[in-house]
Scaffold this active site. Structure first.
Site, mmCIF file in Angstrom:
data_model
loop_
_atom_site.group_PDB
_atom_site.id
_atom_site.type_symbol
_atom_site.label_atom_id
_atom_site.label_comp_id
_atom_site.label_asym_id
_atom_site.label_seq_id
_atom_site.Cartn_x
_atom_site.Cartn_y
_atom_site.Cartn_z
ATOM 1 N NE ARG A 24 -89.871 4.515 -20.455
ATOM 2 C CZ ARG A 24 -90.801 5.429 -20.707
ATOM 3 N NH1 ARG A 24 -92.080 5.130 -20.633
ATOM 4 N NH2 ARG A 24 -90.465 6.659 -21.020
ATOM 5 C CG ASN A 29 -89.938 4.837 -16.947
ATOM 6 O OD1 ASN A 29 -89.019 4.058 -17.131
ATOM 7 N ND2 ASN A 29 -89.940 6.054 -17.471
#
Length: 95
Positions: A21, A39
């Site tokens: 990320r 996520n």
């Protein structure tokens, strides 16, 4: 942004716990894209990015690789019209 597009990506594989990320945020910001990455509870990563079509394609290619520790097995994409709702690219909380 005139000519901007939106892409929604679902990235599967070993993509959580490998700095995916934050790395995606850095890459998207470097490219001048706006949107978010997060996520998913099933182990995938989801991203929404807006920007120029050629730049989006560069980001998508990066997402097929990810950071060094990632092992991407699939990237599903959905294309659409940009909404202009984002001012920068963020890491969001898990969905």
């Amino acid at each position: 942004m005139s000519g901007a597009r939106r892409v929604t990506l679902r990235i599967e594989g070993k993509v959580q716990g490998v700095f995916f990320r934050e790395s995606a945020r850095g890459e998207a910001s470097r490219l001048g894209l706006t949107g978010w990455v997060r996520n998913c509870s099933d182990g995938a990563v989801e991203a929404v990015a807006e920007g120029a079509p050629a730049v989006l394609e560069e980001f998508i290619r990066w997402c097929h690789r990810g950071p060094q520790q990632a092992r991407v097995t699939d990237v599903a994409r959905t294309d659409g019209e940009a909404t202009g709702e984002f001012s920068h690219f963020n890491v969001e909380r898990t969905s």
